[in-house]
Motif scaffolding. Structure first.
Motif, PDB file in Angstrom:
ATOM      1  N   PHE A 219       1.464  -7.304  -5.786  1.00 65.61           N
ATOM      2  CA  PHE A 219       2.396  -7.126  -4.664  1.00 65.61           C
ATOM      3  C   PHE A 219       1.649  -7.110  -3.337  1.00 65.61           C
ATOM      4  CE2 PHE A 219       4.919  -4.557  -1.760  1.00 65.61           C
ATOM      5  CZ  PHE A 219       6.140  -5.189  -1.850  1.00 65.61           C
TER       6      PHE A 219
ATOM      7  N   GLN B 269      -4.340 -13.081   0.125  1.00 71.33           N
ATOM      8  CA  GLN B 269      -3.830 -14.332  -0.430  1.00 71.33           C
ATOM      9  C   GLN B 269      -4.961 -15.178  -1.004  1.00 71.33           C
ATOM     10  OE1 GLN B 269      -1.698 -16.707   2.379  1.00 71.33           O
ATOM     11  NE2 GLN B 269      -1.113 -18.204   0.848  1.00 71.33           N
TER      12      GLN B 269
ATOM     13  N   SER C 119       0.105 -10.439  -2.152  1.00 71.28           N
ATOM     14  CA  SER C 119       0.998 -11.580  -1.902  1.00 71.28           C
ATOM     15  C   SER C 119       1.905 -11.334  -0.701  1.00 71.28           C
ATOM     16  CB  SER C 119       1.841 -11.869  -3.148  1.00 71.28           C
ATOM     17  OG  SER C 119       2.698 -10.787  -3.410  1.00 71.28           O
ATOM     18  N   ARG C 120       1.553 -10.356   0.141  1.00 69.67           N
ATOM     19  CA  ARG C 120       2.344 -10.159   1.369  1.00 69.67           C
ATOM     20  C   ARG C 120       1.898 -11.174   2.416  1.00 69.67           C
ATOM     21  NH1 ARG C 120       6.483  -8.886  -0.440  1.00 69.67           N
ATOM     22  NH2 ARG C 120       5.366  -9.655  -2.226  1.00 69.67           N
TER      23      ARG C 120
ATOM     24  N   LEU D  44       2.428 -14.450   3.087  1.00 74.88           N
ATOM     25  CA  LEU D  44       1.821 -15.701   2.639  1.00 74.88           C
ATOM     26  C   LEU D  44       1.838 -16.701   3.790  1.00 74.88           C
ATOM     27  CD1 LEU D  44       3.442 -16.047  -0.875  1.00 74.88           C
ATOM     28  CD2 LEU D  44       1.147 -15.337  -0.340  1.00 74.88           C
TER      29      LEU D  44
END
Lengths: 239, 171
Positions: free
Chosen positions: A36, A50, A39-40, A42
């Protein structure tokens, strides 16, 4: 250690081991947290989190590409990624966190140091392999593969499925379980004669912990690699 | 712990179920939060890079053809300029010759006119002078004659006036 009492509970008529459920849940939450938070935000130009996530995805895809035909890798990518991340964190967590109740029953350790967990993952791989074979080749060709190169090979083929299942699950269990057991033994040594043995045991403990961390990573890698090999065997017609 | 596997002992099938369910759930969560968006982003990036390569190639060929076109236009305009200059030169030559001829013809005409005018003037002046001389000589002659007559022929002059008056009356 096998003499230790095991904490269990009953739910829906099934027996659960507290240690497995708790540590499995912790690893589950850890995986979710890792995935979580990396993957903020992107972006086309990847930043730190990422970059890491994309590297990990490329890594697990690379493992799968090693044996599965390129056209089918995309269908197993998510499975390979999840499996690798879960097993890796499972292998490592027991090296840093081990919790036991007052009576001596562990409730927090590596999920993969219990054969029931590793064999579950192994069984999952075998089932995915069967499904993939049927999906790719159809029932007839898939089961005909068991009778190659000749009909009398059938018992060996079936037996091979069981040995694959057992070796895949028990290999990772053995390495992680022995690693944790030796950590426990070193701890026993450390507390046996006060401060002197503590000082002696410290470097040994550190060395073994580092080695176990390395082994844990290797075993997660090996598990995913072998799983993809077993699946790829079911995806192609044997000559 | 291996005693789990020994027949007769409790096998924690519940754990198995727990791991399978949590693994499937984990796969689903990862697909929603990370796998889907990240692989999409990676695919987008790959597409973008290949697009960029294509468009760079296209703009390179565009630029090359543009240079070629410009070169051709330059050569064309140079030859055009040459034509214009040479045309202008021949035009100027023609115009100059025309003007010169025209001027020569004009000058000829004007010369002739002037000569004619001069001749006319001369004739007029000559006839004027002739008249004046005649008048003057008549006046001089009449004055001389009058002075000679004063003393001698007063009577005759008066007579002539009277005669003249009479003639004026008559006419």
């Amino acid at each position: 250690m096998s003499d230790d009492p095991v904490s269990t509970f009953q739910f829906l008529g099934l027996t659960f081991s507290t240690a497995n459920v708790v540590s499995g849940l912790v690893v589950f939450l850890l995986v979710v947290a890792v995935v979580f938070f990396t993957s903020r935000k992107l972006a086309m130009k990847p930043t730190k989190g990422q970059n890491f996530l994309e590297w990990l995805i490329d890594f697990t895809n690379g493992i799968l590409k090693g044996s599965i035909p390129a056209g089918d890798v995309g269908k197993f990518g998510l499975w390979g990624f999840t499996l690798f991340l879960f097993l890796f964190l499972s292998n490592e967590i027991g090296l840093f966190i081990q919790v036991a109740t007052r009576s001596g029953a562990t409730i927090m350790r590596s999920p993969t140091s219990d054969p029931i967990a590793t064999l579950t993952f192994s069984l999952m791989t075998m089932m995915i392999a069967q499904f993939a074979g049927v999906w790719k080749l159809g029932y007839k060709a898939h089961f005909a593969n068991y009778m190659k190169p000749f009909v009398f090979w059938l018992p060996i083929s079936i037996f091979e499925e069981f040995t694959n299942f057992l070796t895949l699950g028990l290999r990772i269990f053995g390495v992680i379980f022995s690693g944790e057991m030796l950590l426990g033994v070193i701890w026993d040594l450390a507390v046996s004669h006060g401060i002197v043995t503590m000082i002696i045991a410290l470097p040994i403990e550190m060395a073994w912990q580092g080695f176990s961390a390395f082994l844990g990573a290797i075993q997660a890698f090996v598990f995913v690699t072998l799983s993809s090999v077993y699946i790829s065997q079911k995806l192609e017609l044997e000559e | 712990m291996l005693s789990h596997l020994v027949v007769g002992q409790t096998l924690y099938f519940g754990d198995s179920l727990f791991y399978i369910i949590s693994f499937v759930l984990l796969m689903w969560i990862i697909k929603i939060f990370a796998w889907g968006p990240v692989t999409k982003m990676m695919q987008d990036r790959a597409d973008k890079i290949s697009n960029d390569i294509d468009s760079a190639e296209k703009s390179r060929t565009d630029a090359a053809s543009l240079v070629e076109k410009r070169q051709a236009a330059l050569a064309n305009s140079r030859s055009e300029a040459q034509t214009i200059v040479s045309d202008a030169k021949t035009n100027g030559q023609q115009q100059r010759e025309q003007i010169v001829t025209q001027a020569q013809a004009d000058v000829q005409t004007m010369k002739q006119n002037a000569q004619k005018d001069i001749e006319q003037e001369r004739q007029d002046a000559l006839s004027d002078a002739r008249n004046d001389v005649a008048d003057l000589s008549i006046e001089i002659a009449s004055k001389i004659i009058q002075r000679e007559l004063k003393a001698d022929d007063q009577k005759a002059l008066i007579d002539s006036y009277i005669e003249g008056l009479g003639k004026q009356h008559e006419s």
